[in-house]
Design a protein around this motif. Structure first.
Motif, PDB file in Angstrom:
ATOM      1  N   HIS A 221       0.709  -1.206  -0.017  1.00 24.25           N
ATOM      2  CA  HIS A 221       0.065  -0.102   0.118  1.00 24.25           C
ATOM      3  C   HIS A 221       1.000   1.212   0.043  1.00 24.25           C
ATOM      4  CE1 HIS A 221      -3.634   2.348   0.464  1.00 24.25           C
ATOM      5  NE2 HIS A 221      -3.005   3.083   1.528  1.00 24.25           N
ATOM      6  N   ILE A 222       0.782   2.021  -1.130  1.00 24.99           N
ATOM      7  CA  ILE A 222       1.569   3.095  -1.258  1.00 24.99           C
ATOM      8  C   ILE A 222       0.810   4.455  -1.097  1.00 24.99           C
ATOM      9  CG2 ILE A 222       3.462   4.319  -2.847  1.00 24.99           C
ATOM     10  CD1 ILE A 222       4.289   1.718  -2.004  1.00 24.99           C
ATOM     11  N   VAL A 223       1.415   5.314  -0.324  1.00 28.74           N
ATOM     12  CA  VAL A 223       1.157   6.781  -0.153  1.00 28.74           C
ATOM     13  C   VAL A 223       2.029   7.670  -0.613  1.00 28.74           C
ATOM     14  CG1 VAL A 223      -0.023   8.494   1.358  1.00 28.74           C
ATOM     15  CG2 VAL A 223      -0.579   6.124   1.610  1.00 28.74           C
ATOM     16  N   VAL A 224       1.757   8.771  -1.430  1.00 28.09           N
ATOM     17  CA  VAL A 224       2.917   9.631  -1.909  1.00 28.09           C
ATOM     18  C   VAL A 224       2.250  10.977  -1.649  1.00 28.09           C
ATOM     19  CG1 VAL A 224       4.237  10.380  -3.821  1.00 28.09           C
ATOM     20  CG2 VAL A 224       3.419   8.003  -3.832  1.00 28.09           C
ATOM     21  N   ASN A 225       2.824  11.719  -0.731  1.00 26.25           N
ATOM     22  CA  ASN A 225       2.702  13.114  -0.555  1.00 26.25           C
ATOM     23  C   ASN A 225       3.723  13.989  -1.153  1.00 26.25           C
ATOM     24  OD1 ASN A 225       0.404  12.393   1.187  1.00 26.25           O
ATOM     25  ND2 ASN A 225       2.003  11.787   2.833  1.00 26.25           N
ATOM     26  N   LYS A 226       3.465  15.140  -1.632  1.00 24.92           N
ATOM     27  CA  LYS A 226       4.296  16.102  -2.120  1.00 24.92           C
ATOM     28  C   LYS A 226       3.931  17.457  -1.181  1.00 24.92           C
ATOM     29  CE  LYS A 226       5.035  18.905  -6.352  1.00 24.92           C
ATOM     30  NZ  LYS A 226       4.881  19.390  -7.733  1.00 24.92           N
ATOM     31  N   GLU A 227       5.082  17.518  -0.564  1.00 23.05           N
ATOM     32  CA  GLU A 227       5.148  18.832   0.110  1.00 23.05           C
ATOM     33  C   GLU A 227       3.788  18.982   0.922  1.00 23.05           C
ATOM     34  OE1 GLU A 227       6.144  22.132  -2.392  1.00 23.05           O
ATOM     35  OE2 GLU A 227       8.412  21.351  -2.263  1.00 23.05           O
ATOM     36  N   GLY A 228       3.360  17.957   1.748  1.00 23.59           N
ATOM     37  CA  GLY A 228       1.992  17.847   2.474  1.00 23.59           C
ATOM     38  C   GLY A 228       0.858  17.673   1.663  1.00 23.59           C
ATOM     39  N   GLU A 229       0.974  17.505   0.496  1.00 21.28           N
ATOM     40  CA  GLU A 229      -0.333  17.232  -0.233  1.00 21.28           C
ATOM     41  C   GLU A 229      -0.434  15.899  -0.770  1.00 21.28           C
ATOM     42  OE1 GLU A 229      -2.545  18.770  -4.377  1.00 21.28           O
ATOM     43  OE2 GLU A 229      -0.924  19.781  -3.690  1.00 21.28           O
ATOM     44  N   GLU A 230      -1.439  15.071  -0.537  1.00 25.24           N
ATOM     45  CA  GLU A 230      -1.636  13.699  -1.141  1.00 25.24           C
ATOM     46  C   GLU A 230      -1.588  13.592  -2.645  1.00 25.24           C
ATOM     47  OE1 GLU A 230      -3.331  10.459   1.275  1.00 25.24           O
ATOM     48  OE2 GLU A 230      -4.797  10.521  -0.362  1.00 25.24           O
ATOM     49  N   ILE A 231      -0.934  13.070  -3.258  1.00 27.57           N
ATOM     50  CA  ILE A 231      -1.014  12.813  -4.752  1.00 27.57           C
ATOM     51  C   ILE A 231      -1.284  11.347  -5.258  1.00 27.57           C
ATOM     52  CG2 ILE A 231       0.231  14.922  -5.125  1.00 27.57           C
ATOM     53  CD1 ILE A 231       2.499  13.253  -5.995  1.00 27.57           C
ATOM     54  N   PHE A 232      -1.091  10.502  -4.266  1.00 31.09           N
ATOM     55  CA  PHE A 232      -1.224   8.914  -4.544  1.00 31.09           C
ATOM     56  C   PHE A 232      -1.598   8.416  -3.382  1.00 31.09           C
ATOM     57  CE2 PHE A 232      -0.067   4.609  -5.641  1.00 31.09           C
ATOM     58  CZ  PHE A 232      -0.267   4.407  -7.004  1.00 31.09           C
ATOM     59  N   ASN A 233      -2.671   7.260  -3.364  1.00 27.17           N
ATOM     60  CA  ASN A 233      -2.911   6.457  -2.449  1.00 27.17           C
ATOM     61  C   ASN A 233      -3.623   5.189  -2.886  1.00 27.17           C
ATOM     62  OD1 ASN A 233      -3.854   5.239  -0.053  1.00 27.17           O
ATOM     63  ND2 ASN A 233      -4.555   7.085   0.879  1.00 27.17           N
ATOM     64  N   LYS A 234      -2.904   4.099  -3.002  1.00 28.55           N
ATOM     65  CA  LYS A 234      -3.472   2.741  -3.194  1.00 28.55           C
ATOM     66  C   LYS A 234      -2.638   1.781  -3.228  1.00 28.55           C
ATOM     67  CE  LYS A 234      -4.198   2.453  -7.877  1.00 28.55           C
ATOM     68  NZ  LYS A 234      -4.620   2.549  -9.413  1.00 28.55           N
ATOM     69  N   ASN A 235      -3.079   0.600  -3.473  1.00 32.89           N
ATOM     70  CA  ASN A 235      -2.246  -0.646  -3.523  1.00 32.89           C
ATOM     71  C   ASN A 235      -1.639  -0.707  -4.872  1.00 32.89           C
ATOM     72  OD1 ASN A 235      -3.007  -1.308  -0.837  1.00 32.89           O
ATOM     73  ND2 ASN A 235      -4.818  -2.607  -1.581  1.00 32.89           N
ATOM     74  N   VAL A 236      -0.443  -1.063  -4.874  1.00 33.43           N
ATOM     75  CA  VAL A 236       0.422  -1.308  -5.958  1.00 33.43           C
ATOM     76  C   VAL A 236       1.009  -2.641  -5.829  1.00 33.43           C
ATOM     77  CG1 VAL A 236       2.455  -0.469  -7.252  1.00 33.43           C
ATOM     78  CG2 VAL A 236       0.991   0.952  -5.983  1.00 33.43           C
ATOM     79  N   SER A 237       0.958  -3.552  -7.010  1.00 38.61           N
ATOM     80  CA  SER A 237       1.086  -4.709  -7.238  1.00 38.61           C
ATOM     81  C   SER A 237       2.413  -5.005  -8.204  1.00 38.61           C
ATOM     82  CB  SER A 237       0.115  -5.898  -7.652  1.00 38.61           C
ATOM     83  OG  SER A 237      -0.707  -5.930  -6.453  1.00 38.61           O
ATOM     84  N   VAL A 238       3.531  -5.817  -7.904  1.00 37.70           N
ATOM     85  CA  VAL A 238       4.554  -6.137  -8.910  1.00 37.70           C
ATOM     86  C   VAL A 238       4.580  -7.640  -9.037  1.00 37.70           C
ATOM     87  CG1 VAL A 238       7.135  -6.130  -9.191  1.00 37.70           C
ATOM     88  CG2 VAL A 238       5.828  -4.113  -8.266  1.00 37.70           C
ATOM     89  N   LYS A 239       4.386  -8.172 -10.161  1.00 38.63           N
ATOM     90  CA  LYS A 239       4.327  -9.659 -10.639  1.00 38.63           C
ATOM     91  C   LYS A 239       5.850  -9.904 -10.998  1.00 38.63           C
ATOM     92  CE  LYS A 239      -0.427  -9.624 -12.086  1.00 38.63           C
ATOM     93  NZ  LYS A 239      -1.363 -10.122 -13.022  1.00 38.63           N
ATOM     94  N   ASP A 240       6.651  -9.945  -9.833  1.00 33.04           N
ATOM     95  CA  ASP A 240       8.016 -10.343 -10.063  1.00 33.04           C
ATOM     96  C   ASP A 240       8.731 -10.829  -8.944  1.00 33.04           C
ATOM     97  OD1 ASP A 240      10.374 -11.035 -11.525  1.00 33.04           O
ATOM     98  OD2 ASP A 240      10.346  -9.155 -12.501  1.00 33.04           O
ATOM     99  N   HIS A 241       9.671 -11.352  -8.802  1.00 29.61           N
ATOM    100  CA  HIS A 241      10.504 -11.701  -7.544  1.00 29.61           C
ATOM    101  C   HIS A 241      11.089 -10.366  -7.121  1.00 29.61           C
ATOM    102  CE1 HIS A 241      10.663 -16.120  -9.381  1.00 29.61           C
ATOM    103  NE2 HIS A 241       9.450 -15.857  -9.103  1.00 29.61           N
ATOM    104  N   VAL A 242      10.793 -10.054  -6.116  1.00 25.82           N
ATOM    105  CA  VAL A 242      11.328  -8.916  -5.269  1.00 25.82           C
ATOM    106  C   VAL A 242      11.504  -9.072  -3.938  1.00 25.82           C
ATOM    107  CG1 VAL A 242      10.678  -7.232  -6.975  1.00 25.82           C
ATOM    108  CG2 VAL A 242       9.223  -7.569  -5.069  1.00 25.82           C
TER     109      VAL A 242
END
Length: 322
Positions: A221-242
């Protein structure tokens, strides 16, 4: 002449069990410290390893306590991986043991000062592990220290409270155990049990890491804030070996992450097109997690290249300056 040789032989024989007993003490301390560090890394804000270090330094000889902390730090290094942050523990905990051991005569007479000192050392741990960020920038180091003040303050208070409640009864028990005639055999038994327990914890962590690496899809679950403002908030999936956060970010095309190699590993340059243009002045990308095991264990998240992740972890990325 024969009598002197006999006396010297008897002295050497009597000294041998003491040496073996000291090694057992060191092994037991290191094993217990490893178990405490691993077990309480799953509990938010509760950091009991500093209390354990202080307790052993007060109960055992300074040399034994310091060597026990060194062995524990090496074991922890093998479990957490060799990074500038994990290497800091090899310096911090032995120095804590040495400092408490040297101050033992004074601290034995001032119990409340000992509790306060335990809390202060616990607080300092969360701050000292940020020193490797100096490899990137002094300002980033200050930012991480400031960001970790809340967690470090809570950890320090809880460690001081833990010392107030638990120190005297546990100290009394340890002193009684030292006086038992069969302590040599008991110590060896405890050393074997603790080492087996640590091996079990290590194997579990390795198996979980291997499971995470072999997993076809990992979701964070990734949340991205730019200088206090939320610009992204959702689950992100990667189909690979990490296995690390850096691996995940490089393969999470949705986040449009740009990374560069640095002295401490990969550093985040840009997320969603928002880029750090001046590494001396900022702003920079900083991140935190409320449930990642490594982040909770140290109070701060390690570098992305060294930070192990698991399916279901959450991360908040903040683009901020001083």
């Amino acid at each position: 002449m024969k009598t002197k040789q006999k006396v010297m032989r008897n002295k050497s024989l009597s000294a041998s069990p003491m040496k073996a007993k000291e090694l057992c003490y060191i092994a037991v301390m290191a094993a217990i410290e490893s178990v405490v560090f691993t077990s309480f890394s799953f509990v938010l804000y509760l950091e009991c390893i500093t209390f354990t270090i202080v307790l052993f330094a007060m109960c055992f000889e300074t040399k034994q306590a310091v060597l026990g902390a060194i062995v524990f730090s090496i074991v922890n290094l093998s479990m957490q991986g060799v990074t500038p942050w994990s290497m800091m523990y090899c310096l911090i905990y032995p120095l804590y043991s040495l400092f408490i051991g040297i101050s033992k005569p004074f601290l034995q007479k001032h119990y409340w000062l000992l509790c306060f000192l335990c809390g202060c050392l616990s607080f300092l741990t969360g701050q000292l592990v940020q020193i490797p960020f100096l490899l990137i920038s002094k300002k980033i180091t200050i930012l991480y220290i400031l960001a970790g003040l809340k967690i470090s303050c809570i950890q320090g208070c809880l460690s001081a409270f833990c010392c107030m409640i638990c120190y005297q009864p546990i100290h009394t028990i340890l002193k009684k155990l030292q006086g038992v005639l069969l302590m040599g055999k008991l110590c060896k038994l405890l050393a074997i049990c603790c080492i087996l327990f640590v091996s079990g914890c290590t194997n579990k962590e390795i198996s979980e890491t291997a499971k995470s690496a072999s997993q076809e899809t990992i979701t964070l679950h990734i949340v991205v804030n730019k200088e206090g403002e939320e610009i992204f908030n959702k689950n992100v999936s990667v189909k690979d070996h990490v296995t690390t956060l850096a691996d995940f970010l490089e393969k999470a095309n949705e986040l449009k992450v740009e990374m560069e190699d640095s002295a401490y590993g990969k550093k985040i340059v840009s997320i969603l097109g928002v880029k750090t243009k001046d590494w001396q002045k900022g702003p920079w990308w900083l991140y935190e997690s409320s449930n990642n095991e490594s982040c909770q264990a140290s109070g701060q998240c390690d570098a992305a290249s060294a930070l192990k992740i698991k399916d279901g972890d959450d991360f908040t990325f903040n683009f901020q300056g001083m």
